[in-house]
Write a protein that holds these residues in place. Structure first.
Motif, PDB file in Angstrom:
ATOM      1  N   GLY A 224       0.846  -1.190   0.000  1.00 40.50           N
ATOM      2  CA  GLY A 224       0.000   0.000   0.000  1.00 40.50           C
ATOM      3  C   GLY A 224       0.879   1.236   0.000  1.00 40.50           C
ATOM      4  O   GLY A 224       2.107   1.153   0.105  1.00 40.50           O
ATOM      5  N   ASN A 225       0.261   2.425  -0.143  1.00 37.62           N
ATOM      6  CA  ASN A 225       1.009   3.687  -0.174  1.00 37.62           C
ATOM      7  C   ASN A 225       2.143   3.635  -1.204  1.00 37.62           C
ATOM      8  O   ASN A 225       3.316   3.777  -0.879  1.00 37.62           O
ATOM      9  CB  ASN A 225       1.569   4.018   1.213  1.00 37.62           C
ATOM     10  N   TYR A 226       1.764   3.460  -2.463  1.00 36.39           N
ATOM     11  CA  TYR A 226       2.755   3.323  -3.535  1.00 36.39           C
ATOM     12  C   TYR A 226       3.217   4.664  -4.096  1.00 36.39           C
ATOM     13  O   TYR A 226       4.153   4.710  -4.885  1.00 36.39           O
ATOM     14  CB  TYR A 226       2.172   2.494  -4.685  1.00 36.39           C
ATOM     15  N   GLY A 227       2.556   5.759  -3.731  1.00 37.23           N
ATOM     16  CA  GLY A 227       2.829   7.053  -4.341  1.00 37.23           C
ATOM     17  C   GLY A 227       4.225   7.581  -4.057  1.00 37.23           C
ATOM     18  O   GLY A 227       4.869   7.216  -3.069  1.00 37.23           O
ATOM     19  N   LEU A 228       4.678   8.486  -4.920  1.00 36.00           N
ATOM     20  CA  LEU A 228       6.019   9.068  -4.809  1.00 36.00           C
ATOM     21  C   LEU A 228       5.961  10.453  -4.171  1.00 36.00           C
ATOM     22  O   LEU A 228       6.385  10.648  -3.041  1.00 36.00           O
ATOM     23  CB  LEU A 228       6.658   9.145  -6.197  1.00 36.00           C
ATOM     24  N   TRP A 233      -2.944   9.270  -6.377  1.00 33.59           N
ATOM     25  CA  TRP A 233      -3.107   7.977  -7.046  1.00 33.59           C
ATOM     26  C   TRP A 233      -3.505   6.894  -6.045  1.00 33.59           C
ATOM     27  O   TRP A 233      -4.349   6.040  -6.329  1.00 33.59           O
ATOM     28  CB  TRP A 233      -1.832   7.587  -7.786  1.00 33.59           C
ATOM     29  N   ASP A 234      -2.895   6.926  -4.874  1.00 36.25           N
ATOM     30  CA  ASP A 234      -3.278   5.957  -3.831  1.00 36.25           C
ATOM     31  C   ASP A 234      -4.726   6.165  -3.408  1.00 36.25           C
ATOM     32  O   ASP A 234      -5.461   5.197  -3.183  1.00 36.25           O
ATOM     33  CB  ASP A 234      -2.357   6.096  -2.617  1.00 36.25           C
ATOM     34  N   LYS A 235      -5.146   7.423  -3.302  1.00 37.49           N
ATOM     35  CA  LYS A 235      -6.527   7.710  -2.905  1.00 37.49           C
ATOM     36  C   LYS A 235      -7.493   7.254  -3.999  1.00 37.49           C
ATOM     37  O   LYS A 235      -8.528   6.638  -3.719  1.00 37.49           O
ATOM     38  CB  LYS A 235      -6.693   9.204  -2.621  1.00 37.49           C
ATOM     39  N   TRP A 236      -7.163   7.572  -5.251  1.00 33.95           N
ATOM     40  CA  TRP A 236      -8.055   7.214  -6.351  1.00 33.95           C
ATOM     41  C   TRP A 236      -8.170   5.696  -6.526  1.00 33.95           C
ATOM     42  O   TRP A 236      -9.248   5.177  -6.809  1.00 33.95           O
ATOM     43  CB  TRP A 236      -7.552   7.824  -7.661  1.00 33.95           C
ATOM     44  N   MET A 237      -7.059   4.985  -6.353  1.00 34.84           N
ATOM     45  CA  MET A 237      -7.030   3.546  -6.629  1.00 34.84           C
ATOM     46  C   MET A 237      -7.276   2.698  -5.389  1.00 34.84           C
ATOM     47  O   MET A 237      -7.242   1.473  -5.457  1.00 34.84           O
ATOM     48  CB  MET A 237      -5.684   3.164  -7.257  1.00 34.84           C
ATOM     49  N   GLY A 238      -7.522   3.352  -4.238  1.00 34.52           N
ATOM     50  CA  GLY A 238      -7.840   2.608  -3.020  1.00 34.52           C
ATOM     51  C   GLY A 238      -6.663   1.854  -2.436  1.00 34.52           C
ATOM     52  O   GLY A 238      -6.859   0.857  -1.733  1.00 34.52           O
ATOM     53  N   THR A 239      -5.431   2.321  -2.682  1.00 28.05           N
ATOM     54  CA  THR A 239      -4.249   1.626  -2.166  1.00 28.05           C
ATOM     55  C   THR A 239      -3.589   2.374  -1.004  1.00 28.05           C
ATOM     56  O   THR A 239      -2.520   1.964  -0.547  1.00 28.05           O
ATOM     57  CB  THR A 239      -3.208   1.426  -3.288  1.00 28.05           C
ATOM     58  N   GLU A 240      -4.203   3.444  -0.549  1.00 23.62           N
ATOM     59  CA  GLU A 240      -3.655   4.149   0.611  1.00 23.62           C
ATOM     60  C   GLU A 240      -4.073   3.413   1.880  1.00 23.62           C
ATOM     61  O   GLU A 240      -5.248   3.042   2.028  1.00 23.62           O
ATOM     62  CB  GLU A 240      -4.151   5.589   0.654  1.00 23.62           C
ATOM     63  N   PHE A 241      -3.111   3.177   2.771  1.00 22.08           N
ATOM     64  CA  PHE A 241      -3.452   2.524   4.032  1.00 22.08           C
ATOM     65  C   PHE A 241      -4.489   3.359   4.776  1.00 22.08           C
ATOM     66  O   PHE A 241      -4.332   4.574   4.924  1.00 22.08           O
ATOM     67  CB  PHE A 241      -2.200   2.347   4.904  1.00 22.08           C
ATOM     68  N   LYS A 242      -5.525   2.694   5.260  1.00 17.25           N
ATOM     69  CA  LYS A 242      -6.657   3.401   5.866  1.00 17.25           C
ATOM     70  C   LYS A 242      -6.252   4.160   7.123  1.00 17.25           C
ATOM     71  O   LYS A 242      -6.897   5.143   7.494  1.00 17.25           O
ATOM     72  CB  LYS A 242      -7.789   2.420   6.175  1.00 17.25           C
ATOM     73  N   ASP A 243      -5.204   3.702   7.792  1.00 16.77           N
ATOM     74  CA  ASP A 243      -4.788   4.372   9.026  1.00 16.77           C
ATOM     75  C   ASP A 243      -3.618   5.326   8.804  1.00 16.77           C
ATOM     76  O   ASP A 243      -2.952   5.721   9.759  1.00 16.77           O
ATOM     77  CB  ASP A 243      -4.433   3.340  10.098  1.00 16.77           C
ATOM     78  N   TYR A 244      -3.376   5.714   7.554  1.00 12.38           N
ATOM     79  CA  TYR A 244      -2.260   6.634   7.274  1.00 12.38           C
ATOM     80  C   TYR A 244      -2.399   7.942   8.046  1.00 12.38           C
ATOM     81  O   TYR A 244      -1.470   8.373   8.736  1.00 12.38           O
ATOM     82  CB  TYR A 244      -2.165   6.889   5.770  1.00 12.38           C
ATOM     83  N   GLU A 245      -3.569   8.570   7.952  1.00 11.97           N
ATOM     84  CA  GLU A 245      -3.758   9.848   8.633  1.00 11.97           C
ATOM     85  C   GLU A 245      -3.666   9.701  10.140  1.00 11.97           C
ATOM     86  O   GLU A 245      -3.060  10.542  10.824  1.00 11.97           O
ATOM     87  CB  GLU A 245      -5.100  10.467   8.228  1.00 11.97           C
ATOM     88  N   SER A 246      -4.244   8.631  10.684  1.00 15.87           N
ATOM     89  CA  SER A 246      -4.196   8.440  12.140  1.00 15.87           C
ATOM     90  C   SER A 246      -2.777   8.121  12.595  1.00 15.87           C
ATOM     91  O   SER A 246      -2.357   8.557  13.678  1.00 15.87           O
ATOM     92  CB  SER A 246      -5.159   7.326  12.568  1.00 15.87           C
TER      93      SER A 246
END
Length: 363
Positions: A224-228, A233-246
């Protein structure tokens, strides 16, 4: 003409790349990882340090190779430009300052997009070992990890800035500026400490720029979190870890609760009856594993830095030799049948089935 051109330009390009790497990464490594590491512990992303001398030597070696590849690509670009094959230019007035700024933005957006999709592709099990495994040797990255790539990945990393001058006019200063921006972004992404301020992940516009936690979580959790540069892109493709902000927020809210030997002993006692002895990268570790608990999870819970990356048995980073004892390992996709028969296990999949197990890192 080819050999004299490369002979005259390559040494300077190598030196420039080496100095850039050292100027950006070494001071931050010394400040955060050596000199003032206790002072900065409060903003450390992973509270338990896993990186060791082995990882630092690994990162320096592969970064040196990457610097050589980048230098070779830069000189090749200059050589092809001398033959008239590119649209590189040096006079900013030729296309105007507006295009110069716009071309810089275009280069960043293209590089970010290419990186996201190529990065995801490199995580495919059939590609991972040949491209990306070297970089994921460091699950607790440091500034030295910034350029620690396999040669094949290094070529991919530099591909956009290499190809762009062939398809559109690009000022030589824009190429250099993108490379410097990329170096700075890489160092901060691998710093291991969060320098982006509290609230960054919630502020309008700024939240789309990746904080250090964003890429650090990728190294720690793998898929997850593949962005540079940006998070979209992570948000659009659903690959951002859900607890990133927390996770980013918790860095600034966590209570200071240093781990003591007593705490470690209590955790080990509660973990269960199986005693695990592991020799990894020249260090000896002893910890306990409870019923149903994987050896890797037991180790990490007790602050034992066993090597790992994906935690799903796909990458093989946690491969260890079982010198004695028995484990249960229903699935081990990263191991061949011959490796399993020879006594190798994946710590992320194996569970103890004897009171004592001895593991070694080989190869």
């Amino acid at each position: 003409m080819t050999l004299p051109f490369f002979a005259s330009h390559l040494p300077a390009s190598l030196l420039e790349g080496l100095l850039t790497y050292l100027i950006f990464s070494l001071p931050l490594f010394l400040a955060f990882w050596v000199i003032w590491k206790k002072r900065f512990q409060r903003i450390r992303i992973q509270e338990t340090r896993q990186a060791s001398g082995h990882h630092f030597r690994h990162d320096l070696l592969h970064s040196g190779v990457t610097i050589g590849i980048f230098a070779l690509m830069d000189v090749t670009l200059l050589y092809l430009d001398s033959l008239g094959y590119t649209r590189l230019y040096q006079d900013a007035g030729e296309y105007g300052w507006g295009w110069l700024i716009l071309s810089f933005i275009i280069a960043l957006l293209l590089n970010d997009t290419f990186f996201y999709w190529s990065h995801r592709a490199m995580h495919h099990p059939r590609l991972y070992r040949f491209f990306h495994r070297v970089h994921h040797e460091s699950t607790d990255p440091s500034p030295l990890t910034s350029f620690a790539f396999h040669p094949s990945e290094a070529i991919l990393e530099g591909l956009v800035t290499f190809l762009l001058p062939f398809v559109m006019p690009v000022h030589i200063g824009v190429v250099i500026a993108v490379q410097v921006f990329d170096m700075l972004n890489n160092v901060l992404a691998h710093l291991g400490y969060e320098l982006y301020p509290q609230g960054w992940t919630r502020w309008p516009l700024l939240k789309y720029k990746t904080a250090s936690t964003h890429h650090n979580m990728h190294h720690q959790l793998f898929d997850g979190n593949y962005g540079l540069y940006f998070t979209w892109w992570d948000k659009w493709m659903g690959t951002e870890f859900k607890d990133y902000e927390s996770r980013h927020r918790q860095i600034f809210e966590r209570e200071k609760a240093p781990h003591t030997t007593e705490n470690q002993a209590s955790a080990a006692e509660a973990a269960g009856p199986a005693q695990i002895y592991a020799q990894v990268h020249g260090a000896d570790y002893r910890f306990s594993a409870g019923e149903g608990e994987t050896i890797l999870q037991a180790a990490l819970d007790q602050q034992i830095p066993l090597p790992h990356a994906c935690r799903r048995g796909r990458c093989g980073t946690c491969k260890l030799y079982c010198a004695s004892g028995m484990v249960e390992m229903p699935e081990a996709p990263a191991l061949s049948e011959a490796e399993r028969q020879a006594g190798y296990i994946l710590a992320c999949q194996a569970r103890a089935r004897s009171r004592e197990i001895r593991l070694e890192r080989r190869g």
